[in-house]
Scaffold this active site. Structure first.
Site, PDB file in Angstrom:
ATOM      1  N   HIS A   1       4.711  -8.088  11.633  1.00  0.00           N
ATOM      2  CA  HIS A   1       3.367  -8.454  12.104  1.00  0.00           C
ATOM      3  C   HIS A   1       2.974  -9.850  11.622  1.00  0.00           C
ATOM      4  CE1 HIS A   1       1.404  -6.893   8.282  1.00  0.00           C
ATOM      5  NE2 HIS A   1       0.652  -7.940   8.526  1.00  0.00           N
TER       6      HIS A   1
ATOM      7  N   SER B   1       0.689  -8.979   2.940  1.00  0.00           N
ATOM      8  CA  SER B   1       1.617  -8.504   3.973  1.00  0.00           C
ATOM      9  C   SER B   1       2.968  -9.184   3.892  1.00  0.00           C
ATOM     10  CB  SER B   1       1.035  -8.782   5.356  1.00  0.00           C
ATOM     11  OG  SER B   1       0.136  -7.771   5.676  1.00  0.00           O
ATOM     12  N   GLY B   2       4.000  -8.418   4.158  1.00  0.00           N
ATOM     13  CA  GLY B   2       5.364  -8.947   4.150  1.00  0.00           C
ATOM     14  C   GLY B   2       5.971  -8.951   2.768  1.00  0.00           C
TER      15      GLY B   2
ATOM     16  N   GLY C   1      -3.128 -10.723   3.129  1.00  0.00           N
ATOM     17  CA  GLY C   1      -2.393 -11.827   2.509  1.00  0.00           C
ATOM     18  C   GLY C   1      -1.192 -11.333   1.704  1.00  0.00           C
TER      19      GLY C   1
ATOM     20  N   ASP D   1       7.769  -2.343  11.058  1.00  0.00           N
ATOM     21  CA  ASP D   1       7.149  -3.627  10.731  1.00  0.00           C
ATOM     22  C   ASP D   1       8.010  -4.401   9.729  1.00  0.00           C
ATOM     23  OD1 ASP D   1       5.389  -5.688  10.531  1.00  0.00           O
ATOM     24  OD2 ASP D   1       3.772  -4.539   9.573  1.00  0.00           O
TER      25      ASP D   1
HETATM   26  C1  4AZ Z   1      -3.146  -7.326   5.329  1.00  0.00           C
HETATM   27  O1  4AZ Z   1      -3.952  -7.546   6.210  1.00  0.00           O
HETATM   28  C2  4AZ Z   1      -3.212  -6.032   4.603  1.00  0.00           C
HETATM   29  N1  4AZ Z   1      -4.505  -2.075   1.850  1.00  0.00           N
HETATM   30  C3  4AZ Z   1      -2.168  -5.649   3.805  1.00  0.00           C
HETATM   31  C4  4AZ Z   1      -2.238  -4.442   3.141  1.00  0.00           C
HETATM   32  C5  4AZ Z   1      -3.311  -3.608   3.289  1.00  0.00           C
HETATM   33  C6  4AZ Z   1      -4.372  -3.977   4.102  1.00  0.00           C
HETATM   34  C7  4AZ Z   1      -4.305  -5.200   4.761  1.00  0.00           C
HETATM   35  C8  4AZ Z   1      -3.330  -2.288   2.566  1.00  0.00           C
HETATM   36  O2  4AZ Z   1      -2.287  -8.167   5.047  1.00  0.00           O
END
Ligand code: 4AZ
Length: 492
Positions: free
Chosen positions: A296, A441-442, A439, A345
């Site tokens: 994503h 993520s990944g 932020g 993902d």
């Molecule tokens: C994000 O948007 C995100 N609480 C990553 C993890 C979580 C929520 C949002 C989990 O990168």
């Protein structure tokens, strides 16, 4: 990363749709049938699916009248009607026979005769004895591509026996680093990073092995291997293609349970992925050239490698500002990534120039098949994500300890109500307060087992951050290991 972010808020919560550039349209499951000698779980069916169409025609009385008139111009006698009836019955039987024949033909055509194996989805069939025999028979070499694997937490080298249609550990007899390097290359690793080969006592209870036949002469590695019940050394090969999952002892001292700022070298596989000088996502180093991140993060239009720069070994975003980072050469998203459900993902980034490993920049290990991560296994998340929901990304790298949550619990009505697929893994606290956030993520979800740090997941999604009954959801890396090796191998 949201840590101890106060009493959890109810009401409308932020649904993670990943990072998105302004005004770009959002887009588009895996059944990762890993560790079969060749599997293409993400490929469409090889066979154009035959859908029988039965044309039903209900005649209205008016139609009957019209047709009767046009065919003979007279009213039919009962004899003519009988003839038509018999003719139609014969016609129906004939059509049925034709349909059955087509079905039979398709079936015979698509399953390989004599228990042959199909080369991917090419339609070419080869004899099972030709799989993993060292000679490429398939048009794209599928029969020789996935014949080795590293199994379990001890990296036991296993080779597929085409003859017995099963995986066997490799006996240490006559084994040398030379053969280890060949096996690592076949997995997709660069031989320059080769770490070690070791004979270890086999506690798997195996009674059959793959052995080297040194007198086989100058033939392919796989042609030298044969199945045997005798292993004189009583040891099997443990193969480390890269020195992964290790942290310098001195760097481990500062870790604080509960979540805090990271110390230098504490999470050496963590990278920050930037677009136009801004941190967008996290990632994990698995080799000097390959980074694992979330699909994503690299959705269109961010699927262009030119937009991305990776920073490794730096704790503060403000310091990255002065660095140049590593340019990205290629981005590969999982072919079955679903942007709506966040299923599969995961994505890979290949860097233009390899990272130079040091005590602050090191790879994490990909989980091997046969590894079990128990719910009691404590894991760690790290990243520069927001420290509270809808907050700004953090300047300094943070990390927190999070336990794995069993799928049945995470899928309960009160948590994610069956939104968690087998390619996802939940981690965190149902009481909230500690979680990954926007932020992060990944970035990595890691655990230490057998003195090695393993990449259990990549930060994927969650409903808000650190809320009650809304834990973080991560890509289930064990499910993706086979796909990752295939990509590394095919894009070297
Ligand atoms: C994000 O948007 C995100 N609480 C990553 C993890 C979580 C929520 C949002 C989990 O990168």
């Amino acid at each position: 990363m949201a840590l101890n972010s106060g009493p959890p808020a109810f009401g409308p919560y932020y649904e993670n749709h990943g990072y998105q550039l302004d005004n770009y349209p959002p887009r588009h499951l895996v059944n990762s049938n890993a560790y079969v000698p060749y599997s293409a779980p993400y490929s469409p069916s090889a066979v154009p699916q035959y859908i029988p169409r039965v044309h039903t025609h209900t005649s209205t009385p008016a139609e009957v009248h019209l047709r009767q008139k046009s065919s003979s111009g007279t009213i039919f006698t009962s004899r003519t009607k009988k003839i038509i009836c018999v003719a139609m019955s014969i016609g129906v039987i004939l059509i049925g026979a034709v349909i059955a024949a087509i079905f039979l033909w398709k079936f015979v055509k698509n399953s390989c005769p004599n228990s042959g194996i199909e080369c991917g989805t090419s339609g070419t069939c080869i004899s099972p004895a030709n799989w993993c025999d060292g000679i490429s028979h398939c048009p794209s070499g599928e029969d020789e591509n996935h014949c080795v694997r590293l199994y379990g937490p001890k990296f036991i080298l296993q080779v597929y026996s085409s003859h017995n249609k099963s995986w066997y550990p490799v006996c240490q007899d006559d084994w040398t680093d030379y053969y280890g390097k060949i096996a690592c290359k076949d997995l997709g690793y660069n031989m320059n990073n080769f770490h070690s080969c070791q004979g270890i006592t086999d506690d798997s209870g195996a009674t059959s092995y793959m052995k080297l036949n040194l007198s086989a002469g100058n033939v392919d590695f796989y042609e030298k291997l044969y199945n045997s019940n005798v292993c004189l050394s009583k040891a099997v090969v443990s193969l480390r293609c890269i020195e992964c999952g290790t942290v310098m002892k001195s760097n481990q001292l500062n870790r604080i349970v509960g979540g805090t700022n990271a110390a230098p070298g504490e999470w050496p596989w963590q990278v920050s992925l930037h677009v136009q000088g801004v941190h967008v996502c996290g990632g994990s180093i698995i080799t000097p050239e390959w980074i694992v991140t979330a699909a994503h993060c690299v959705e269109e239009p961010l699927n262009n490698p030119r937009y991305w720069t990776a920073f490794a070994g730096i704790l503060r975003q403000s310091v990255m500002f002065y660095g140049t980072g590593y340019k990205v050469q290629k981005i590969i998203s999982h072919p079955n990534y679903d942007s709506k459900t966040k299923n599969n993902d995961v994505a890979l980034m290949k860097l233009q120039t390899p990272l130079a490993f040091n005590e602050k920049i090191r790879p994490v290990c990909l989980p091997n098949p046969g590894m079990m991560f128990e719910p009691t296994q404590t894991c760690w998340i790290s990243g520069w994500g927001a420290t509270h929901e809808k907050g700004k990304t953090s300047d300094i790298l943070n990390a927190a300890m999070v336990p794995i949550i069993e799928p049945w619990k995470c899928n309960s009505r009160y948590v994610y109500n069956n939104m968690i697929t087998s390619s996802m893994i939940c981690a965190g606290f149902l009481r909230g307060k500690i979680d990954s956030c926007q932020g992060d993520s990944g970035g990595p979800l890691v655990t230490e087992k057998n003195s090695v740090w393993w990449l259990v997941g990549d930060t994927s999604w969650g409903s808000g951050c650190a809320k009650i009954n809304r834990p973080g959801v991560y890509g289930n890396l064990t499910v993706f290991t086979d796909w990752i090796y295939q990509q590394m191998q095919a894009n070297r």
